[in-house]
Design a protein around this motif. Structure first.
Motif, PDB file in Angstrom:
ATOM      1  N   LYS A 169       0.808  -1.214   0.000  1.00 41.60           N
ATOM      2  CA  LYS A 169       0.000   0.000   0.000  1.00 41.60           C
ATOM      3  C   LYS A 169       0.847   1.272   0.000  1.00 41.60           C
ATOM      4  O   LYS A 169       0.303   2.378  -0.054  1.00 41.60           O
ATOM      5  CB  LYS A 169      -0.922   0.015   1.224  1.00 41.60           C
ATOM      6  N   HIS A 170       2.157   1.100   0.066  1.00 42.92           N
ATOM      7  CA  HIS A 170       3.055   2.253   0.203  1.00 42.92           C
ATOM      8  C   HIS A 170       3.377   2.852  -1.160  1.00 42.92           C
ATOM      9  O   HIS A 170       3.800   2.142  -2.075  1.00 42.92           O
ATOM     10  CB  HIS A 170       4.346   1.822   0.912  1.00 42.92           C
ATOM     11  N   LYS A 171       3.180   4.173  -1.276  1.00 46.38           N
ATOM     12  CA  LYS A 171       3.439   4.889  -2.531  1.00 46.38           C
ATOM     13  C   LYS A 171       4.305   6.105  -2.228  1.00 46.38           C
ATOM     14  O   LYS A 171       3.786   7.222  -2.072  1.00 46.38           O
ATOM     15  CB  LYS A 171       2.120   5.320  -3.174  1.00 46.38           C
ATOM     16  N   PRO A 172       5.628   5.922  -2.106  1.00 46.87           N
ATOM     17  CA  PRO A 172       6.520   7.027  -1.726  1.00 46.87           C
ATOM     18  C   PRO A 172       6.292   8.271  -2.579  1.00 46.87           C
ATOM     19  O   PRO A 172       6.231   8.202  -3.807  1.00 46.87           O
ATOM     20  CB  PRO A 172       7.910   6.436  -1.959  1.00 46.87           C
ATOM     21  N   GLY A 173       6.152   9.402  -1.907  1.00 50.11           N
ATOM     22  CA  GLY A 173       5.933  10.657  -2.606  1.00 50.11           C
ATOM     23  C   GLY A 173       4.480  11.060  -2.710  1.00 50.11           C
ATOM     24  O   GLY A 173       4.171  12.197  -3.076  1.00 50.11           O
ATOM     25  N   ARG A 174       3.566  10.174  -2.371  1.00 50.08           N
ATOM     26  CA  ARG A 174       2.137  10.496  -2.472  1.00 50.08           C
ATOM     27  C   ARG A 174       1.719  11.406  -1.314  1.00 50.08           C
ATOM     28  O   ARG A 174       2.087  11.175  -0.155  1.00 50.08           O
ATOM     29  CB  ARG A 174       1.292   9.234  -2.466  1.00 50.08           C
TER      30      ARG A 174
END
Length: 466
Positions: free
Chosen positions: A139-144
């Motif tokens: 579920k991790h979206k770096p920068g979101r």
């Protein structure tokens, strides 16, 4: 960006030029940035005293600022010196720059001493609550970056959420928080429980399911903008950053302006010292600040926050936000703030109690387990740092008329009303050891009876990576 109803999520487009437009920015944890900056400063010869609190302002005979004094160590709760007693230090200088953050306890005295607020509106504030989570890597979206307005707050209460997917760690971390303006009217509103309730929204909860909460904290924020900006220079010193209030409210960002104000103050101090500055002189820092890009930025968004305090509430603010995108802050008027946040509460008899769901221990939590994650700690046997001007007011006025709002607006469970030992009546119990130094009590107390003073040095929250 989205507007939430109880069950729906209405996406709002963010276009280039809007305050919320964040493309190209970095997501960082400020605690890490500050630690790194401290190392750079020390390499340049700057002396830093971590865990040392300034307790009072020192003045010269002519009334100008002479420096500060730090807290005494090893004082017992009754005021007597303990075995490890150590006298605080006096740090004197021709120029003293105060960068305490929002609602600093020394700045409060400086405002009165030099009448710095005579030409501005009262400051208005928000309370920000924040958690750090390690979530499911899938579920991790770096920068979101995500922001919401609306539910669970009613249309008359200003506030909203933020959620940042961090990318500066090998762990899948997100920082999530909720900000509520402290001009809210219902004394039954509980900021911490509103935050927990927000996480139960169908579009929000899935992010945290299966994750682990690893940090919690809270802090008051200045939301007044240019209308509430005081005079920032005075004989012997100046106010920097969030102490006078330089946050861009629609961006929910002020660190860049705080840093820039430090640069301006340094330039001003350098010029003064180069010219043989004498104690008590006034820097030209305030004039530099007024002519800087900081003021251009804050003037452009000056009407954003007060637009939410009209009769249209949140809807009026959102309509104005769209107009602001077109006007670019060039509108020929400046809206005023409502007044002091401590005067906004309605009597409890005029308000409905708010029911909050019980914490489930998976996504939502109780207050005390949250405070434990803040790492806050205060030596038990020390003078109280949360003091009352009148011991009778909490029960006679706050509880009787407003149902004891301090038991709800504190994000650390410091204040609670408990039965008197005699069994007759109630009294206010102050659990000062829980205090996370957010300053909300000093701001929102309807009787302005609570005074936050600095505790023994080293006490308080120990945020790590927040």
């Amino acid at each position: 960006m989205a507007y939430l109803t109880e069950s729906k999520r209405i996406n709002i487009p963010i276009l280039k030029g809007m305050p919320m437009y964040n493309h190209g920015n970095y997501l960082v944890r400020l605690g890490h940035v500050v630690r790194w900056l401290g190392e750079q400063a020390e390499e340049l010869g700057v002396e830093i005293y971590p865990g040392t609190a300034a307790s009072e302002v020192l003045y010269n005979d002519d009334g100008s600022v002479a420096g500060i004094a730090t807290t005494d160590l090893g004082i017992a709760k009754d005021g007597s010196p303990k075995d490890q007693f150590a006298r605080g230090m006096e740090l004197r200088a021709p120029i003293t720059l105060f960068s305490e953050g929002c609602h600093g306890h020394l700045a409060k005295g400086l405002y009165k001493k030099f009448d710095l607020r005579q030409d501005c509106q009262p400051q208005t504030y928000g309370i920000g609550l924040k958690e750090l989570w390690e979530i499911d890597p899938a579920k991790h979206k770096p920068g979101r970056v995500e922001h919401t307005a609306g539910w669970p707050l009613d249309p008359k209460t200003y506030g909203g959420s933020f959620l940042y997917h961090l990318g500066d760690s090998s762990s899948p971390l997100v920082a999530v928080g909720f900000v509520i303006a402290l001009d809210y009217k219902n004394p039954f509103l509980h900021p911490f429980k509103e935050f927990q309730k927000f996480k139960t929204h169908p579009s929000v909860r899935p992010t945290f399911e299966g994750g682990t909460r690893i940090g919690y904290g809270a802090r008051a924020l200045n939301e007044g903008g240019v209308q509430s900006l005081p005079r920032t220079s005075f004989p012997g010193g100046a106010l920097l950053g969030c102490s006078p209030g330089l946050m861009n409210v629609p961006k929910i960002k002020g660190t860049h302006n705080a840093m820039k104000s430090g640069v301006l103050a340094a330039d001003s101090a350098f010029e003064a010292l180069k010219d043989g500055h004498k104690p008590g002189m006034v820097l030209d820092y305030h004039e530099r600040l007024m002519e800087s890009d900081i003021m251009k930025e804050l003037k452009a968004v000056r009407n954003f926050r007060p637009s939410f305090s009209t009769s249209l509430g949140v809807y009026g603010g959102m309509i104005y936000s769209g107009f602001m995108y077109v006007s670019r802050g060039m509108e020929p008027f400046t809206l005023k703030h409502h007044g002091k946040d401590s005067e906004s509460l309605l009597p409890a008899s005029q308000c409905k109690e708010i029911e909050y769901p019980k914490p489930d221990g998976e996504v939502t939590f109780d207050l005390l387990s949250s405070v434990a994650l803040s790492g806050t700690n205060h030596e038990g046997d020390q003078p109280p740092h949360l003091t009352l001007a009148d011991d009778a007011k909490p029960v006679q006025r706050n509880l009787a008329e407003f149902a004891g709002p301090e038991s709800r607006f504190c994000p650390a469970g410091v204040y609670e009303f408990v039965p008197e030992e005699s069994g007759e009546g109630m009294r206010l119990q102050i659990n000062a050891q829980n205090c996370v130094h957010c300053k909300t009590c000093d701001i929102k107390d309807v009787s302005q009876n609570i005074n936050w003073v600095v505790p023994e040095s080293g006490g308080g929250p120990a945020y790590d990576g927040m």
